[in-house]
Design an enzyme around this catalytic site. Structure first.
Site, PDB file in Angstrom:
ATOM      1  N   GLN A   1      -7.694  -2.817  13.357  1.00 20.72           N
ATOM      2  CA  GLN A   1      -7.893  -3.959  14.261  1.00 20.72           C
ATOM      3  C   GLN A   1      -7.411  -5.284  13.672  1.00 20.72           C
ATOM      4  O   GLN A   1      -7.843  -6.354  14.108  1.00 20.72           O
ATOM      5  CB  GLN A   1      -9.368  -4.052  14.676  1.00 20.72           C
ATOM      6  CG  GLN A   1      -9.867  -2.805  15.401  1.00 20.72           C
ATOM      7  CD  GLN A   1     -11.359  -2.823  15.631  1.00 20.72           C
ATOM      8  OE1 GLN A   1     -12.145  -2.889  14.697  1.00 20.72           O
ATOM      9  NE2 GLN A   1     -11.768  -2.752  16.890  1.00 20.72           N
ATOM     10  N   THR A   2      -6.530  -5.220  12.681  1.00 19.48           N
ATOM     11  CA  THR A   2      -5.951  -6.427  12.095  1.00 19.48           C
ATOM     12  C   THR A   2      -4.448  -6.214  11.942  1.00 19.48           C
ATOM     13  O   THR A   2      -4.006  -5.131  11.555  1.00 19.48           O
ATOM     14  CB  THR A   2      -6.583  -6.738  10.724  1.00 19.48           C
ATOM     15  OG1 THR A   2      -8.003  -6.869  10.888  1.00 19.48           O
ATOM     16  CG2 THR A   2      -6.040  -8.030  10.145  1.00 19.48           C
TER      17      THR A   2
ATOM     18  N   LEU B   1     -10.546 -12.004   8.227  1.00 16.45           N
ATOM     19  CA  LEU B   1     -10.087 -10.680   8.645  1.00 16.45           C
ATOM     20  C   LEU B   1     -10.891 -10.160   9.834  1.00 16.45           C
ATOM     21  O   LEU B   1     -10.452  -9.255  10.541  1.00 16.45           O
ATOM     22  CB  LEU B   1     -10.192  -9.688   7.481  1.00 16.45           C
ATOM     23  CG  LEU B   1      -9.210  -9.921   6.335  1.00 16.45           C
ATOM     24  CD1 LEU B   1      -9.586  -9.059   5.129  1.00 16.45           C
ATOM     25  CD2 LEU B   1      -7.783  -9.627   6.767  1.00 16.45           C
ATOM     26  N   GLY B   2     -12.078 -10.714  10.055  1.00 13.59           N
ATOM     27  CA  GLY B   2     -12.886 -10.339  11.208  1.00 13.59           C
ATOM     28  C   GLY B   2     -13.499  -8.957  11.106  1.00 13.59           C
ATOM     29  O   GLY B   2     -13.293  -8.233  10.137  1.00 13.59           O
ATOM     30  N   TYR B   3     -14.274  -8.585  12.126  1.00 14.79           N
ATOM     31  CA  TYR B   3     -14.928  -7.280  12.197  1.00 14.79           C
ATOM     32  C   TYR B   3     -15.610  -6.964  10.855  1.00 14.79           C
ATOM     33  O   TYR B   3     -15.225  -6.052  10.131  1.00 14.79           O
ATOM     34  CB  TYR B   3     -13.926  -6.188  12.575  1.00 14.79           C
ATOM     35  CG  TYR B   3     -13.296  -6.398  13.923  1.00 14.79           C
ATOM     36  CD1 TYR B   3     -13.952  -5.980  15.076  1.00 14.79           C
ATOM     37  CD2 TYR B   3     -12.061  -7.021  14.051  1.00 14.79           C
ATOM     38  CE1 TYR B   3     -13.383  -6.186  16.334  1.00 14.79           C
ATOM     39  CE2 TYR B   3     -11.489  -7.236  15.301  1.00 14.79           C
ATOM     40  CZ  TYR B   3     -12.165  -6.814  16.433  1.00 14.79           C
ATOM     41  OH  TYR B   3     -11.601  -7.011  17.673  1.00 14.79           O
TER      42      TYR B   3
ATOM     43  N   CYS C   1      16.087   6.058  18.349  1.00 15.66           N
ATOM     44  CA  CYS C   1      15.005   6.937  17.925  1.00 15.66           C
ATOM     45  C   CYS C   1      15.531   8.201  17.250  1.00 15.66           C
ATOM     46  O   CYS C   1      16.375   8.906  17.802  1.00 15.66           O
ATOM     47  CB  CYS C   1      14.150   7.320  19.134  1.00 15.66           C
ATOM     48  SG  CYS C   1      12.752   8.376  18.704  1.00 15.66           S
TER      49      CYS C   1
ATOM     50  N   TYR D   1      -9.931   9.428  10.957  1.00 22.74           N
ATOM     51  CA  TYR D   1      -8.678   8.739  10.647  1.00 22.74           C
ATOM     52  C   TYR D   1      -8.607   8.370   9.169  1.00 22.74           C
ATOM     53  O   TYR D   1      -7.594   8.617   8.498  1.00 22.74           O
ATOM     54  CB  TYR D   1      -8.522   7.474  11.499  1.00 22.74           C
ATOM     55  CG  TYR D   1      -7.319   6.669  11.075  1.00 22.74           C
ATOM     56  CD1 TYR D   1      -6.053   6.962  11.576  1.00 22.74           C
ATOM     57  CD2 TYR D   1      -7.426   5.657  10.125  1.00 22.74           C
ATOM     58  CE1 TYR D   1      -4.934   6.258  11.148  1.00 22.74           C
ATOM     59  CE2 TYR D   1      -6.327   4.953   9.694  1.00 22.74           C
ATOM     60  CZ  TYR D   1      -5.082   5.253  10.214  1.00 22.74           C
ATOM     61  OH  TYR D   1      -3.981   4.569   9.774  1.00 22.74           O
TER      62      TYR D   1
ATOM     63  N   CYS E   1      14.947   3.700  22.754  1.00 22.87           N
ATOM     64  CA  CYS E   1      15.166   5.148  22.703  1.00 22.87           C
ATOM     65  C   CYS E   1      16.482   5.537  22.029  1.00 22.87           C
ATOM     66  O   CYS E   1      16.563   6.579  21.369  1.00 22.87           O
ATOM     67  CB  CYS E   1      15.100   5.738  24.114  1.00 22.87           C
ATOM     68  SG  CYS E   1      13.467   5.585  24.877  1.00 22.87           S
TER      69      CYS E   1
ATOM     70  N   TRP F   1       0.817  -1.219   0.000  1.00 23.47           N
ATOM     71  CA  TRP F   1       0.000   0.000   0.000  1.00 23.47           C
ATOM     72  C   TRP F   1       0.851   1.269   0.000  1.00 23.47           C
ATOM     73  O   TRP F   1       0.329   2.352  -0.210  1.00 23.47           O
ATOM     74  CB  TRP F   1      -0.968  -0.005   1.184  1.00 23.47           C
ATOM     75  CG  TRP F   1      -0.350  -0.356   2.505  1.00 23.47           C
ATOM     76  CD1 TRP F   1       0.267   0.481   3.384  1.00 23.47           C
ATOM     77  CD2 TRP F   1      -0.285  -1.659   3.088  1.00 23.47           C
ATOM     78  NE1 TRP F   1       0.709  -0.209   4.481  1.00 23.47           N
ATOM     79  CE2 TRP F   1       0.376  -1.527   4.336  1.00 23.47           C
ATOM     80  CE3 TRP F   1      -0.742  -2.922   2.695  1.00 23.47           C
ATOM     81  CZ2 TRP F   1       0.599  -2.611   5.181  1.00 23.47           C
ATOM     82  CZ3 TRP F   1      -0.505  -3.994   3.536  1.00 23.47           C
ATOM     83  CH2 TRP F   1       0.156  -3.838   4.759  1.00 23.47           C
TER      84      TRP F   1
ATOM     85  N   ASP G   1      -3.424   7.140  15.213  1.00 25.57           N
ATOM     86  CA  ASP G   1      -3.784   5.770  15.559  1.00 25.57           C
ATOM     87  C   ASP G   1      -3.068   5.424  16.863  1.00 25.57           C
ATOM     88  O   ASP G   1      -2.483   6.296  17.506  1.00 25.57           O
ATOM     89  CB  ASP G   1      -3.445   4.797  14.429  1.00 25.57           C
ATOM     90  CG  ASP G   1      -1.945   4.614  14.199  1.00 25.57           C
ATOM     91  OD1 ASP G   1      -1.128   5.281  14.889  1.00 25.57           O
ATOM     92  OD2 ASP G   1      -1.571   3.787  13.343  1.00 25.57           O
TER      93      ASP G   1
ATOM     94  N   GLU H   1      -6.338   0.792   4.542  1.00 21.05           N
ATOM     95  CA  GLU H   1      -6.629   1.395   5.841  1.00 21.05           C
ATOM     96  C   GLU H   1      -7.774   0.675   6.544  1.00 21.05           C
ATOM     97  O   GLU H   1      -7.739   0.468   7.759  1.00 21.05           O
ATOM     98  CB  GLU H   1      -6.948   2.881   5.679  1.00 21.05           C
ATOM     99  CG  GLU H   1      -5.759   3.718   5.230  1.00 21.05           C
ATOM    100  CD  GLU H   1      -4.601   3.665   6.215  1.00 21.05           C
ATOM    101  OE1 GLU H   1      -4.842   3.479   7.422  1.00 21.05           O
ATOM    102  OE2 GLU H   1      -3.450   3.822   5.772  1.00 21.05           O
TER     103      GLU H   1
END
Length: 328
Positions: free
Chosen positions: A44-45, A82-84, A204, A122, A201, A26, A140, A39
């Site tokens: 949730q996956t 994939l659910g939901y 970062c 979002y 850290c 993507w 997110d 997206e």
């Protein structure tokens, strides 16, 4: 972090991402439909799960018109695993709106994108950033974790006050000319370096701008909802006309999909227990007891589905798994 450092913060992330950003399918496209699909799938996956399905799903539905032309059962079946499932219903509703209101062409204006069914803040931000490279806030769980630590803020990120703060920071900090790379970097930083628990850290790219004094303690969250345990008592009725299944009514979580018929526990007394299955659905832990009931009489929306039609019949993964196991 001081306001005078905001531009530096954004540029550091863009520079880091240009060197360290991961290659996902993507991220190789600016097609708004493909971006929207990614997206919605990623909500949730996990990324590995989506990677295994994304490109094949787009081959089946390469355009909004292709999904709009499919019936709901086909769309639900395509999403299995994939659910939901409300996500694919919303995606199909958006595809129908694009086909009917925009001639099949994905709208480019924010107001038109926001007006599509099932599109929230979002998703609007994601399409504007990743498809059109327009600066828009994007928050997110990964972004919230980074912001909580950078600003050393202990407001629960899942509270109304926390969400308001984080969306305000996202709007102020977005890179003005390269929001696509900036927001990708911000999310990837949370996935790979500013992770839950103990972050890395020292690796970062924005560590000099981070105000966190105890990063392991952030972000703060509201108390978790209690996990509930529930039992289902289901029937296995396999006859000459196929397998007895129940179509889920509108308004239910899996509306339009099929499941094994349920009965009150008192009605399965005396039936032979055929199998036991445990699975999770959001905050529920489910134990399914499946009883052999060859003489069961269909009730309500229950009907016999021929075995040859089961592969095309939409159902949730737990149902398909136990059905395939028992049909072996």
């Amino acid at each position: 972090m001081q306001a005078s450092h905001y531009a530096h913060f954004a540029q550091l992330l863009v520079d880091w991402f240009c060197t360290h950003g991961k290659d996902y399918p993507w991220r190789r496209t600016t097609d708004a439909w493909a971006i929207l699909v990614s997206e919605v799938m990623l909500q949730q996956t996990t990324i590995p799960t989506v990677l295994g399905r994304y490109e094949a799903w787009l081959q089946q539905f390469p355009t909004p018109a292709a999904l709009a032309a499919a019936d709901e059962a086909t769309a639900l079946r395509s999403w299995e695993g994939l659910g939901y499932y409300r996500r694919v219903r919303a995606l199909r509703a958006a595809a129908i709106a694009i086909a009917e209101q925009h001639g099949g062409r994905f709208p480019t204006e924010e107001a038109a994108i926001r007006a599509l069914p099932g599109i929230g803040d979002y998703t609007v931000g994601a399409v504007l950033n990743f498809a059109f490279n327009r600066p828009a806030p994007l928050v997110d769980a990964n972004v919230s974790r980074v912001f909580a630590r950078v600003f050393n803020d202990s407001t629960p990120i899942d509270s109304p006050a926390g969400r308001k703060k984080h969306w305000a920071w996202a709007a102020r900090l977005v890179h003005p000319t390269n929001p696509r790379a900036y927001n990708s970097a911000l999310m990837e930083l949370g996935q790979t370096i500013c992770t839950t628990g103990k972050p890395a850290c020292l690796l970062c790219p924005i560590r000099t701008l981070c105000s966190a004094t105890a990063p392991e303690a952030l972000p703060a969250k509201l108390p978790k909802k209690e996990i509930r345990h529930t039992e289902h008592h289901d029937l296995w009725c396999l006859g000459q006309h196929g397998l007895l299944l129940e179509k889920q009514a509108d308004g239910k979580r899996h509306q339009g999909m099929y499941r094994l018929p349920q009965r009150p526990q008192a009605q399965v007394k005396g039936l032979a227990l055929l199998a036991t299955q445990k699975y999770s659905v959001t905050r529920y832990k489910v134990t399914r007891y499946l009883y052999n009931a060859p003489q069961a009489t269909p009730q309500g929306a229950e009907t016999f589905i021929p075995l040859a039609d089961l592969p095309r019949t939409p159902m949730a993964s737990p149902d398909r798994k136990i059905i395939l196991k028992l049909l072996q």
